[in-house]
Design a protein around this motif. Structure first.
Motif, PDB file in Angstrom:
ATOM      1  N   HIS A 145       0.840  -1.168  -0.015  1.00  0.00           N
ATOM      2  CA  HIS A 145      -0.025  -0.022   0.148  1.00  0.00           C
ATOM      3  C   HIS A 145       0.911   1.071  -0.002  1.00  0.00           C
ATOM      4  CE1 HIS A 145      -3.553  -2.509   0.837  1.00  0.00           C
ATOM      5  NE2 HIS A 145      -2.884  -3.124   1.787  1.00  0.00           N
ATOM      6  N   TYR A 146       1.023   2.015  -1.103  1.00  0.00           N
ATOM      7  CA  TYR A 146       1.948   2.874  -1.408  1.00  0.00           C
ATOM      8  C   TYR A 146       1.124   4.222  -0.677  1.00  0.00           C
ATOM      9  CZ  TYR A 146       4.370  -0.301  -4.496  1.00  0.00           C
ATOM     10  OH  TYR A 146       5.105  -1.217  -5.084  1.00  0.00           O
ATOM     11  N   VAL A 147       2.323   5.208   0.104  1.00  0.00           N
ATOM     12  CA  VAL A 147       1.820   6.310   0.551  1.00  0.00           C
ATOM     13  C   VAL A 147       1.224   7.404  -0.700  1.00  0.00           C
ATOM     14  CG1 VAL A 147       2.405   8.166   2.125  1.00  0.00           C
ATOM     15  CG2 VAL A 147       3.187   5.894   2.609  1.00  0.00           C
ATOM     16  N   ASP A 148       2.150   7.489  -1.609  1.00  0.00           N
ATOM     17  CA  ASP A 148       2.025   8.689  -2.564  1.00  0.00           C
ATOM     18  C   ASP A 148       1.758   7.765  -3.762  1.00  0.00           C
ATOM     19  OD1 ASP A 148       2.728  10.503  -0.832  1.00  0.00           O
ATOM     20  OD2 ASP A 148       5.029  10.113  -1.295  1.00  0.00           O
ATOM     21  N   ALA A 149       1.139   8.481  -4.964  1.00  0.00           N
ATOM     22  CA  ALA A 149       0.827   7.757  -6.044  1.00  0.00           C
ATOM     23  C   ALA A 149       2.092   7.503  -6.906  1.00  0.00           C
ATOM     24  CB  ALA A 149       0.065   8.920  -6.710  1.00  0.00           C
ATOM     25  N   LEU A 150       2.133   6.310  -7.439  1.00  0.00           N
ATOM     26  CA  LEU A 150       3.195   5.875  -8.161  1.00  0.00           C
ATOM     27  C   LEU A 150       3.768   6.619  -9.569  1.00  0.00           C
ATOM     28  CD1 LEU A 150       2.564   2.147  -8.043  1.00  0.00           C
ATOM     29  CD2 LEU A 150       4.105   3.345  -6.606  1.00  0.00           C
ATOM     30  N   PRO A 151       4.835   6.902  -9.832  1.00  0.00           N
ATOM     31  CA  PRO A 151       5.378   7.738 -11.113  1.00  0.00           C
ATOM     32  C   PRO A 151       4.675   6.951 -12.256  1.00  0.00           C
ATOM     33  CG  PRO A 151       7.145   7.397  -9.578  1.00  0.00           C
ATOM     34  CD  PRO A 151       6.075   6.515  -8.946  1.00  0.00           C
ATOM     35  N   HIS A 180       9.906  -5.967  -6.529  1.00  0.00           N
ATOM     36  CA  HIS A 180      10.886  -5.166  -5.690  1.00  0.00           C
ATOM     37  C   HIS A 180      11.948  -6.335  -5.178  1.00  0.00           C
ATOM     38  CE1 HIS A 180       7.683  -6.536  -2.743  1.00  0.00           C
ATOM     39  NE2 HIS A 180       8.749  -6.771  -2.012  1.00  0.00           N
ATOM     40  N   GLU A 181      11.607  -7.701  -4.981  1.00  0.00           N
ATOM     41  CA  GLU A 181      12.516  -8.733  -4.526  1.00  0.00           C
ATOM     42  C   GLU A 181      13.397  -9.330  -5.629  1.00  0.00           C
ATOM     43  OE1 GLU A 181      10.118 -11.773  -2.795  1.00  0.00           O
ATOM     44  OE2 GLU A 181       9.497 -10.814  -1.286  1.00  0.00           O
ATOM     45  N   ASP A 182      13.058  -9.279  -6.890  1.00  0.00           N
ATOM     46  CA  ASP A 182      13.890  -9.998  -7.778  1.00  0.00           C
ATOM     47  C   ASP A 182      13.586  -9.614  -9.209  1.00  0.00           C
ATOM     48  OD1 ASP A 182      16.051 -11.295  -8.659  1.00  0.00           O
ATOM     49  OD2 ASP A 182      14.892 -13.228  -8.928  1.00  0.00           O
ATOM     50  N   SER A 203      12.861   2.027  -2.036  1.00  0.00           N
ATOM     51  CA  SER A 203      12.846   3.262  -1.424  1.00  0.00           C
ATOM     52  C   SER A 203      11.509   4.013  -1.422  1.00  0.00           C
ATOM     53  CB  SER A 203      13.715   4.220  -2.332  1.00  0.00           C
ATOM     54  OG  SER A 203      13.382   4.326  -3.764  1.00  0.00           O
ATOM     55  N   LEU A 204      10.455   3.428  -2.346  1.00  0.00           N
ATOM     56  CA  LEU A 204       8.954   4.002  -2.030  1.00  0.00           C
ATOM     57  C   LEU A 204       8.509   3.928  -0.635  1.00  0.00           C
ATOM     58  CD1 LEU A 204       7.660   2.600  -5.488  1.00  0.00           C
ATOM     59  CD2 LEU A 204       8.557   4.931  -4.855  1.00  0.00           C
ATOM     60  N   GLN A 205       7.730   4.926  -0.165  1.00  0.00           N
ATOM     61  CA  GLN A 205       7.111   4.846   0.971  1.00  0.00           C
ATOM     62  C   GLN A 205       5.621   3.910   0.946  1.00  0.00           C
ATOM     63  OE1 GLN A 205       7.681   6.675   3.999  1.00  0.00           O
ATOM     64  NE2 GLN A 205       9.849   6.480   3.190  1.00  0.00           N
ATOM     65  N   VAL A 206       5.655   3.167   1.889  1.00  0.00           N
ATOM     66  CA  VAL A 206       4.485   2.231   1.855  1.00  0.00           C
ATOM     67  C   VAL A 206       3.760   2.130   3.440  1.00  0.00           C
ATOM     68  CG1 VAL A 206       5.127   0.917  -0.121  1.00  0.00           C
ATOM     69  CG2 VAL A 206       6.073   0.311   2.428  1.00  0.00           C
ATOM     70  N   ASP A 211      10.100   2.788   4.275  1.00  0.00           N
ATOM     71  CA  ASP A 211      10.422   2.248   2.878  1.00  0.00           C
ATOM     72  C   ASP A 211       9.913   0.741   2.777  1.00  0.00           C
ATOM     73  OD1 ASP A 211      11.661   4.788   2.569  1.00  0.00           O
ATOM     74  OD2 ASP A 211      13.557   4.223   3.240  1.00  0.00           O
ATOM     75  N   LEU A 212       9.519   0.477   1.341  1.00  0.00           N
ATOM     76  CA  LEU A 212       9.234  -0.898   0.887  1.00  0.00           C
ATOM     77  C   LEU A 212      10.312  -1.855   1.598  1.00  0.00           C
ATOM     78  CD1 LEU A 212       7.358  -2.594  -0.265  1.00  0.00           C
ATOM     79  CD2 LEU A 212       8.341  -2.133  -2.525  1.00  0.00           C
ATOM     80  N   GLY A 213      11.728  -1.506   1.457  1.00  0.00           N
ATOM     81  CA  GLY A 213      12.731  -2.388   1.968  1.00  0.00           C
ATOM     82  C   GLY A 213      12.636  -2.763   3.297  1.00  0.00           C
ATOM     83  N   GLU A 214      12.069  -1.799   3.964  1.00  0.00           N
ATOM     84  CA  GLU A 214      11.876  -1.927   5.665  1.00  0.00           C
ATOM     85  C   GLU A 214      10.528  -2.895   6.030  1.00  0.00           C
ATOM     86  OE1 GLU A 214      12.343   1.553   7.489  1.00  0.00           O
ATOM     87  OE2 GLU A 214      14.224   1.689   6.874  1.00  0.00           O
ATOM     88  N   LEU A 215       9.675  -3.255   4.962  1.00  0.00           N
ATOM     89  CA  LEU A 215       8.391  -3.602   5.438  1.00  0.00           C
ATOM     90  C   LEU A 215       8.488  -5.286   5.723  1.00  0.00           C
ATOM     91  CD1 LEU A 215       5.224  -3.675   5.004  1.00  0.00           C
ATOM     92  CD2 LEU A 215       5.464  -4.104   2.683  1.00  0.00           C
ATOM     93  N   GLY A 216       9.495  -6.015   5.269  1.00  0.00           N
ATOM     94  CA  GLY A 216       9.826  -7.498   5.574  1.00  0.00           C
ATOM     95  C   GLY A 216      10.176  -7.513   6.989  1.00  0.00           C
ATOM     96  N   SER A 217      11.067  -6.427   7.405  1.00  0.00           N
ATOM     97  CA  SER A 217      11.697  -6.702   8.931  1.00  0.00           C
ATOM     98  C   SER A 217      10.488  -6.117   9.788  1.00  0.00           C
ATOM     99  CB  SER A 217      12.685  -5.722   9.056  1.00  0.00           C
ATOM    100  OG  SER A 217      12.536  -4.424   8.767  1.00  0.00           O
TER     101      SER A 217
END
Length: 634
Positions: free
Chosen positions: A31-37, A52-54, A97-100, A114-120
């Motif tokens: 669920h992205y915070v801002d609209a995607l480019p 985003h994973e592979d 790096s996208l905000q979610v 960040d989406l990269g921190e969602l897993g943790s």
């Protein structure tokens, strides 16, 4: 646009990706915070999994795909160009790096990052569902403590009357109706423990209904215990008179009945005695007459048999004496003939042995010049074949003469016949070593180069000895070792489930096997007889859970990667029902790693393992036999 291009793929392209395991991915879109480019690809155009994973990019056309789909196709499904895909690290950094928001935002989680921190964050999120270790129900992580203390039906409880420790469900459904110290209200208004209520109603309660103590004498009064004493005091005279009358009547009746019964017994016994005497006398007379007749007949028949046997013995003695004398003469003549034939064969064998010795001498002479004269070696092989033919003829003659040598019967009048027969056999045995095995052709000396044989001789030699060389070669490769049988793989776990429908107790929703090791990983099998998730009510569901073990930190590698096959045996030795659970890089860590708090992983498995309509084929004596085969990827 990606979905439309995928629908327009040819049938051959669809066949290449038909084995793609879609159920192994997590379809929770971020669920992205801002609209995607505009123009930013976030999902795979084939399986719609997050990129985003592979992420991979095709060099020729620039289309993006996930790593799993890239390994299964050879052409781009959107533009049909040849696939030359490489990892798109720039897209991966952009997506991470996208905000979610957290996927549990609707449940109340306020995390953003960040989406990269969602897993943790998912490992620490308080709004994810975890399984209660007691009742196996899914509960929010933030409410697990409250559930264990106030809501779980298997939470610890204590009986307030007897102090017994049990679960809350057992206390309210079973124990409360059986507790011996639970207070009950009697008819008299007193509060009595359940264990003493029976004694209280039988001996103490004034409101309990009792009968008069003189009811066995005819008193029909019934009433509360508090009125019994007054009734007995007011009516003791009538009770006493009833008791006396009853005793007198009983004594008179008993006396008359006993007298009548005794008279009947005496008359019956007397008549039985008379009848027995008559029958015994008749039977004894008849038996004595019958035995006398049988004995006389047996004696006469035995005497006749004895006379016949004596005559047969005399005749047999005469016949056997004549037969023995005749056989003795015939055997003597055959022995003389055999001795002559043996002597002739012995002379022939000696001559052939001399021939063999001379041939041996010639062979030894030929060995010196064998390398220069191959033709002499061929002539020697021809001479050897002739020698073998002559020896085979001689051996056949010896074999035809051997059966005529028989041990003669020993006549009663000749005592030394046995000694003569032994001498004949000894002479025959002394001639056996004279038959020698023909010599084999000498081997070629080491380091000597021999001219090539003709095509005809070579084909003949290889044709005769091909099978024997192969057999000898196999025997040398594995001397004394039989072929190893193909052994069936041994299962890591065998679990026998008594099906709930055959039990008298309330069936459970979940059954777990004993914990077992597969390599360095500790596991357990979880079975839902009435289904779970998509298979609820119509299927039997199975799941594999990783459990904390003693090798986790030192030897096991995490996350777990491998294949787990669950097999259900057929009840009539038919083909078992089996399905495989695959742990790969796209398997969520909650399924492939052990949680520190729960000491177990989430169940990864098959909610639609087997339909209830097919259970009869695999159930034997109301039991299901599961076998688990584990293959760990190294």
């Amino acid at each position: 646009m990606a979905s439309n291009s995928y629908d327009s793929c040819s049938s051959s392209m669809v066949d290449r990706v038909v084995d793609f395991d879609i159920t192994s991915f997590d379809f929770d879109e971020p669920h992205y915070v801002d609209a995607l480019p505009k123009g930013l690809d976030t999902t795979c155009s084939i399986c719609f999994a997050p990129l985003h994973e592979d992420p991979f990019i095709n060099i020729d056309c620039g289309h993006h795909f996930c790593g799993s789909c890239t390994s299964r196709i050879t052409q781009c499904p959107e533009c049909r160009c040849i696939l030359r895909a490489v990892t798109d690290k720039g897209l991966r950094r952009t997506l991470l790096s996208l905000q979610v928001y957290c996927n549990k935002k609707n449940e109340g989680c306020a995390w953003k990052g960040d989406l990269g921190e969602l897993g943790s964050h998912r490992n620490d999120c308080l709004y994810v569902n975890i399984q209660c270790s007691a009742c196996s129900n899914d509960v929010l992580k933030c409410q697990i403590d409250k559930h264990r203390k106030e809501e779980c039906p298997f939470r610890p409880a204590n009986c307030e009357h007897c102090g017994v420790d049990c679960s809350w469900l057992e206390l309210h459904e079973i124990h409360i109706d059986e507790c011996s110290l639970c207070p009950l209200t009697c008819l008299c208004g007193k509060i009595i423990p359940r264990g003493e209520m029976e004694r209280h109603e039988g001996f103490e309660c004034p409101k309990a209904t009792v009968v008069c103590e003189a009811h066995k004498y005819g008193c029909t009064w019934e009433g509360p215990r508090e009125d019994h004493e007054k009734h007995f005091r007011d009516n003791w005279i009538s009770h006493f008179s009833r008791m006396c009358d009853r005793h007198c009547d009983i004594k008179v009746e008993m006396t008359e009945e006993k007298i009548q019964k005794c008279m009947e017994d005496i008359s019956g016994v007397q008549s039985d005695i008379d009848n027995c005497r008559k029958e015994l006398s008749k039977k004894m007379e008849h038996a004595i007459d019958k035995s006398n007749k049988e004995l006389s007949n047996q004696v006469e028949s035995a005497q006749v048999r004895i006379d016949r046997c004596k005559e047969n013995i005399r005749d047999l003695r005469i016949d056997k004496d004549e037969e023995i004398n005749l056989l003795y003469k015939l055997s003597q003549e055959k022995i003389d003939e055999c001795m002559k034939e043996i002597g002739d064969l012995k002379n022939e064998i000696e001559e052939k042995n001399e021939t063999i010795l001379s041939l041996d001498q010639r062979i030894s002479d030929l060995e010196v010049i064998f390398c220069d004269h191959v033709d002499l070696y061929l002539r020697m092989s021809e001479l050897q074949k002739r020698m073998e033919e002559e020896m085979s003829i001689i051996l056949k003659k010896a074999e035809t003469a051997a059966p005529h040598i028989q041990k003669p019967l020993e006549p009663p009048s000749v005592a030394n016949m046995e000694g003569k027969m032994d001498m004949v056999l000894k002479k025959a045995e002394t001639t056996a070593p004279l038959i020698q095995k023909p010599l084999e052709p000498p081997p070629v000396a080491a380091g000597v180069t021999v001219a090539k044989k003709s095509a005809k001789n070579k084909s003949k030699e290889h044709g005769d000895n091909a099978a024997s060389k192969n057999i000898v070669g196999e025997a040398k490769a594995n001397p004394g070792c039989p072929a190893k049988p193909i052994m069936k793989e041994k299962p890591s776990c065998t679990y026998i489930l008594n099906f709930p429908s055959a039990q008298g107790k309330v069936p459970k929703e979940v059954y777990s096997s004993p914990q077992f090791y597969a390599g360095f990983y500790k596991m357990r099998l979880r079975v839902h007889p009435y289904g779970c998730g998509n298979g609820k009510g119509q299927y039997l569901s199975v799941y594999i859970c990783l459990v904390k073990g003693k090798y986790d930190e030192e030897f096991a590698e995490w996350p777990f990667r491998g294949k787990v096959t669950v097999e259900l045996e057929h009840n009539a030795n038919g083909k078992p029902h089996s399905k495989t659970i695959i742990y790969h890089k796209h398997t969520p860590e909650s399924f492939s790693t052990v949680d520190v708090e729960t000491q177990s992983s989430k169940g990864n498995g098959l909610p639609t393992f087997l339909a209830h309509t097919e259970l009869d084929q695999y159930m034997k004596l109301n039991r299901l036999v599961f076998k688990v085969y584990v293959k760990v990827n190294v």
